[in-house]
Design a protein around this motif. Structure first.
Motif, mmCIF file in Angstrom:
data_model
loop_
_atom_site.group_PDB
_atom_site.id
_atom_site.type_symbol
_atom_site.label_atom_id
_atom_site.label_comp_id
_atom_site.label_asym_id
_atom_site.label_seq_id
_atom_site.Cartn_x
_atom_site.Cartn_y
_atom_site.Cartn_z
ATOM 1 N N ARG A 101 0.850 -1.188 0.000
ATOM 2 C CA ARG A 101 0.000 0.000 0.000
ATOM 3 C C ARG A 101 0.881 1.231 0.000
ATOM 4 O O ARG A 101 2.036 1.198 0.447
ATOM 5 C CB ARG A 101 -0.942 0.020 1.191
ATOM 6 C CG ARG A 101 -0.293 0.194 2.549
ATOM 7 C CD ARG A 101 -1.366 0.254 3.628
ATOM 8 N NE ARG A 101 -0.781 0.411 4.964
ATOM 9 C CZ ARG A 101 -1.509 0.493 6.078
ATOM 10 N NH1 ARG A 101 -2.823 0.453 6.010
ATOM 11 N NH2 ARG A 101 -0.913 0.638 7.254
ATOM 12 N N LEU A 102 0.324 2.329 -0.514
ATOM 13 C CA LEU A 102 1.049 3.588 -0.638
ATOM 14 C C LEU A 102 0.421 4.624 0.269
ATOM 15 O O LEU A 102 -0.802 4.838 0.229
ATOM 16 C CB LEU A 102 1.027 4.074 -2.086
ATOM 17 C CG LEU A 102 1.589 3.104 -3.149
ATOM 18 C CD1 LEU A 102 1.426 3.717 -4.532
ATOM 19 C CD2 LEU A 102 3.042 2.770 -2.855
ATOM 20 N N ASN A 103 1.265 5.224 1.083
ATOM 21 C CA ASN A 103 0.846 6.350 1.927
ATOM 22 C C ASN A 103 -0.409 6.045 2.739
ATOM 23 O O ASN A 103 -1.383 6.809 2.760
ATOM 24 C CB ASN A 103 0.637 7.612 1.078
ATOM 25 C CG ASN A 103 1.909 8.022 0.352
ATOM 26 O OD1 ASN A 103 3.007 7.884 0.897
ATOM 27 N ND2 ASN A 103 1.779 8.491 -0.870
ATOM 28 N N LYS A 104 -0.406 4.851 3.381
ATOM 29 C CA LYS A 104 -1.477 4.425 4.301
ATOM 30 C C LYS A 104 -2.822 4.239 3.611
ATOM 31 O O LYS A 104 -3.877 4.276 4.263
ATOM 32 C CB LYS A 104 -1.634 5.425 5.459
ATOM 33 C CG LYS A 104 -0.380 5.607 6.306
ATOM 34 C CD LYS A 104 0.038 4.321 6.981
ATOM 35 C CE LYS A 104 1.268 4.529 7.844
ATOM 36 N NZ LYS A 104 1.699 3.278 8.518
ATOM 37 N N MET B 148 6.357 12.056 -2.875
ATOM 38 C CA MET B 148 7.003 11.418 -1.720
ATOM 39 C C MET B 148 6.125 10.247 -1.306
ATOM 40 O O MET B 148 4.968 10.427 -0.921
ATOM 41 C CB MET B 148 7.164 12.419 -0.574
ATOM 42 C CG MET B 148 8.005 13.623 -0.955
ATOM 43 S SD MET B 148 8.145 14.854 0.378
ATOM 44 C CE MET B 148 9.164 13.943 1.537
ATOM 45 N N HIS B 149 6.659 9.033 -1.367
ATOM 46 C CA HIS B 149 5.872 7.826 -1.189
ATOM 47 C C HIS B 149 6.342 7.047 0.052
ATOM 48 O O HIS B 149 7.545 6.855 0.263
ATOM 49 C CB HIS B 149 5.990 6.923 -2.419
ATOM 50 C CG HIS B 149 5.585 7.588 -3.689
ATOM 51 N ND1 HIS B 149 4.272 7.810 -4.032
ATOM 52 C CD2 HIS B 149 6.340 8.114 -4.702
ATOM 53 C CE1 HIS B 149 4.215 8.414 -5.208
ATOM 54 N NE2 HIS B 149 5.465 8.618 -5.640
ATOM 55 N N ASN B 150 5.357 6.630 0.835
ATOM 56 C CA ASN B 150 5.614 5.711 1.944
ATOM 57 C C ASN B 150 5.092 4.334 1.492
ATOM 58 O O ASN B 150 3.887 4.097 1.441
ATOM 59 C CB ASN B 150 4.874 6.167 3.208
ATOM 60 C CG ASN B 150 5.200 5.312 4.408
ATOM 61 O OD1 ASN B 150 6.322 5.289 4.879
ATOM 62 N ND2 ASN B 150 4.193 4.600 4.915
ATOM 63 N N GLU C 117 4.568 0.438 1.952
ATOM 64 C CA GLU C 117 4.525 -0.659 2.915
ATOM 65 C C GLU C 117 4.215 -1.951 2.166
ATOM 66 O O GLU C 117 3.417 -1.951 1.232
ATOM 67 C CB GLU C 117 3.455 -0.418 3.976
ATOM 68 C CG GLU C 117 3.719 0.806 4.844
ATOM 69 C CD GLU C 117 2.574 1.063 5.808
ATOM 70 O OE1 GLU C 117 2.655 0.621 6.959
ATOM 71 O OE2 GLU C 117 1.586 1.692 5.362
ATOM 72 N N THR D 98 8.502 -1.089 5.727
ATOM 73 C CA THR D 98 8.211 0.252 5.222
ATOM 74 C C THR D 98 9.469 0.860 4.608
ATOM 75 O O THR D 98 10.546 0.817 5.221
ATOM 76 C CB THR D 98 7.703 1.155 6.349
ATOM 77 O OG1 THR D 98 6.547 0.558 6.967
ATOM 78 C CG2 THR D 98 7.315 2.518 5.806
ATOM 79 N N GLY E 21 10.663 4.467 2.394
ATOM 80 C CA GLY E 21 10.317 5.756 1.794
ATOM 81 C C GLY E 21 10.975 5.912 0.441
ATOM 82 O O GLY E 21 12.183 5.677 0.299
ATOM 83 N N ASN F 17 11.285 8.752 -2.617
ATOM 84 C CA ASN F 17 11.008 10.132 -3.030
ATOM 85 C C ASN F 17 11.374 10.308 -4.495
ATOM 86 O O ASN F 17 12.488 9.951 -4.916
ATOM 87 C CB ASN F 17 11.798 11.116 -2.168
ATOM 88 C CG ASN F 17 11.401 11.012 -0.705
ATOM 89 O OD1 ASN F 17 10.248 10.745 -0.391
ATOM 90 N ND2 ASN F 17 12.357 11.210 0.184
#
Length: 640
Positions: free
Chosen positions: A468-471, A487-489, A491, A506, A508, A510
């Motif tokens: 998943r991206l950015n929660k 900017m991508h988080n 998971e 997780t 990060g 960018n």
């Protein structure tokens, strides 16, 4: 002979039907009405029918045994009140011996609410009664017991009573009154009811004096008439009794709430001894004490147990009970039941297995926890290894296992070998990520990167991988994923076939693929007249970056198209810095069209994307040919 374990449950009340006693049956022996025997201890009379049982009342001092199960459905005395208790019509007690030989007398019905001493027998004295099952009885009297109204100076052993016993004032599941009597390895399961105030009620005896009660249990309900009664799940009133290894699971019923406080193991104990005994009660009846009234009694290792605090009572609670030939606890039972025949059947061993994942794998170490329905030795082996005697649970680690097991009881009966296949995977999968793309500075990507997830599992295999991206929502991963600018988080995790879920990882990422913006403004774009003097130039820098932000702006160079003639014509410039003030000479060669100073700035963002921006200052050859120029020759580039 097959083993027959009689399971004792409360049976429905049967309405009795009044029919004449079928007396006068022709006996096989003309000297007496019984099937055989002479009535001595060595050669007892054998009873095989209801009529022969009815004739026992005429031989109160003889020895008897049952030769068959007897059904008393609808059997009644001429007065229409059901069975006439043995001895009541003669006014004498039964003083002989009675051996049920593990047979059953069923559907005994008595309706004599104003008669004392109601039961199968009216009164038993100086006798031995054993190995008998009274099934589905329905008895009502002034004082009542399933076996007898009164028992004294007798031995009662292996008697199981099941049904309903009611009385006006004194009642017990086996006997209303018991004096100087030994009762062992016996039980009552059913309902005990009483209707008068100031009564004595017990699950096994209403009142007992100087007796011995051992290895006995009661289960069912007690329904007292009021709160002014002595109510004991085992015995109502006990005087100088020895009670050992016994329990009650009787539950109290009644309309008045204060009746709850009247429920006891023994309601009144005077100079009695109670050891290794307990009562099982519902939580709402917790107000009752183990013994209601105690005077000089000894109570050791005896207590209440709330019903909701256990799912199954272990055999360990009955440390001295005989689970070889007397009692049994089958799988799923809470309480022991009586065995009323010879053991010829092999034991039954159960392996308790926790809930398995839908793919057939366990994701926890499985404890090999065996149980058996009787006292037996359990043996097991793993993957065709050595046989091991089971004592305590052993946990199975990761892998695929074949477990074989069986039991041998004390009678030598050997169970057929059972086998079960078990697959265990307790290890979480592990997923790795690979990123492909052009990197700039500070871990920023300056081209759209693509990530690839590679899960691995050494046990049950991978069932699913997701990211998943950015929660946001979890997405099933099937192929490489390309990330756009931002900017991508990120998971990600995997789940294996046993249901083990990987700890979420997780990372990060960018991404900045856009060059920054820069505008250069000057306070002078033309120097006139060409008087050879130095002129101060001020630049105004306007810049921005939409993603990684501006890292630096620097003056790169100031050049002239007349370099050969412009020595010392550029002063005060600090290259490599964000310098915005410097001086230029108002000079030009007379042989050319004019001088052009070119001012170059470089802007760079944190990702490494940069842009070159220039501005020019003219010194024309003459005023008429002046052509103002600015902001020419812009050039931007991404970081490499």
């Amino acid at each position: 002979m097959n083993k027959s374990v009689i399971k004792l449950f409360v049976l429905p009340f049967l309405l009795f039907v009044t029919v004449p006693i079928l007396s006068g049956e022709v006996s096989a022996n003309p000297d007496h009405p019984f099937a055989s025997g002479s009535g001595t201890e060595q050669d007892p009379y054998v009873i095989e029918t209801a009529d022969q049982l009815d004739q026992l009342r005429n031989y109160l001092d003889a020895h008897f045994e049952l030769g068959a199960d007897i059904d008393l459905s609808g059997y009644s005395a001429p007065d229409g009140k059901g069975w006439m208790p043995i001895g009541m019509n003669k006014g004498y007690k039964f003083t002989g011996n009675f051996d049920g030989i593990k047979h059953t007398i069923s559907n005994l019905t008595i309706n004599r609410p104003y008669t004392d001493g109601v039961g199968l027998f009216n009164e038993i004295g100086y006798s031995t009664i054993k190995d008998l099952f009274l099934k589905n009885i329905s008895i009502k009297g002034a004082s009542s017991g399933g076996l007898s109204g009164y028992i004294h100076h007798s031995t009662v052993k292996k008697i199981a009573v099941n049904g309903i016993v009611e009385a006006e004032y004194t009642v017990g599941g086996l006997a209303g009154y018991a004096y100087y009597t030994s009762l062992s390895e016996s039980s009552f399961i059913g309902d005990v009811n009483v209707s008068e105030n100031y009564s004595t009620i017990g699950g096994i005896f209403g009142s007992s004096r100087e007796g011995k009660v051992e290895n006995v249990f009661t289960e069912g309900t007690i329904n007292p008439h009021s709160s002014y009664q002595e109510v004991g799940g085992l015995i109502g009133a006990s005087y100088k009794d020895s009670i050992k290894n016994s329990y009650t699971a009787m539950s109290l019923e009644g309309e008045e709430q204060d009746m709850r406080s009247r429920m006891h193991f023994v309601s009144s104990a005077r100079d009695s001894s109670i050891q290794n005994s307990f009562g099982v009660i519902p939580p709402q009846e917790r107000k009752g004490n183990f013994v209601g009234y105690d005077s000089g009694s000894s109570i050791n290792n005896s207590f209440w147990i709330e019903r909701n605090n256990h799912s199954k009572l272990s055999n360990l609670i009955y440390p001295e009970w005989n689970f070889t030939s007397v009692w049994t606890m089958e799988t799923g039972d809470e309480f022991p039941t009586l065995m009323l025949s010879v053991d010829k059947i092999p034991p039954v061993t159960t392996l308790t297995i926790p809930e398995v994942h839908e793919n057939g794998w366990f994701n926890n170490h499985i404890p090999l926890e065996f149980s058996v329905n009787e006292d037996a030795i359990i043996q097991y082996r793993k993957n065709d290894g050595e046989w091991t005697q089971y004592t305590t649970p052993e946990s199975l680690g990761d892998g695929e296992w074949t477990v074989d097991y069986f039991s041998t009881d004390k009678s030598g009966n050997v169970e057929d070998i059972k086998s079960v296949q078990l697959k265990v995977d307790t290890t979480k999968p592990l997923t790795t990520m690979e990123l492909e793309g052009t990197k700039g500075k500070s871990d920023w990507y300056v081209s759209d990167p693509t990530f690839t997830l590679s899960p691995a599992d050494g046990g049950s295999g991978i069932d699913a991988t997701e990211y998943r991206l950015n929660k946001g929502e979890w997405i099933s991963y099937n192929s490489p994923v390309t990330l756009q600018e931002g900017m991508h988080n990120v998971e990600f995790r995997s789940i294996d076939g046993a249901g083990n879920v990987e700890d979420t990882q997780t990372i990060g990422v960018n991404v900045d693929t856009t060059v920054p913006e820069l505008e250069v403004g000057l306070n002078k774009y033309e120097l006139w007249s060409p008087n050879h003097k130095m002129k101060k130039i001020q630049s105004t820098l306007t810049y921005s970056d939409a993603m990684s932000e501006v890292d630096s702006v620097e003056l790169v160079s100031i050049t002239s198209n007349e370099d050969d003639d412009s020595h010392d014509d550029i002063q005060g410039a600090e290259y490599g810095t964000e310098d915005t003030e410097f001086s230029l000479r108002a000079e030009r060669s007379g042989k050319k069209s004019g001088r052009v100073y070119t001012i170059t700035y470089l802007i760079t963002d944190y990702a490494g994307n940069d842009l070159t921006e220039v501005a020019t200052v003219d010194v024309p050859h003459d005023k008429g040919k002046s052509d103002k120029k600015s902001n020419k020759d812009k050039k931007g580039k991404k970081a490499k």
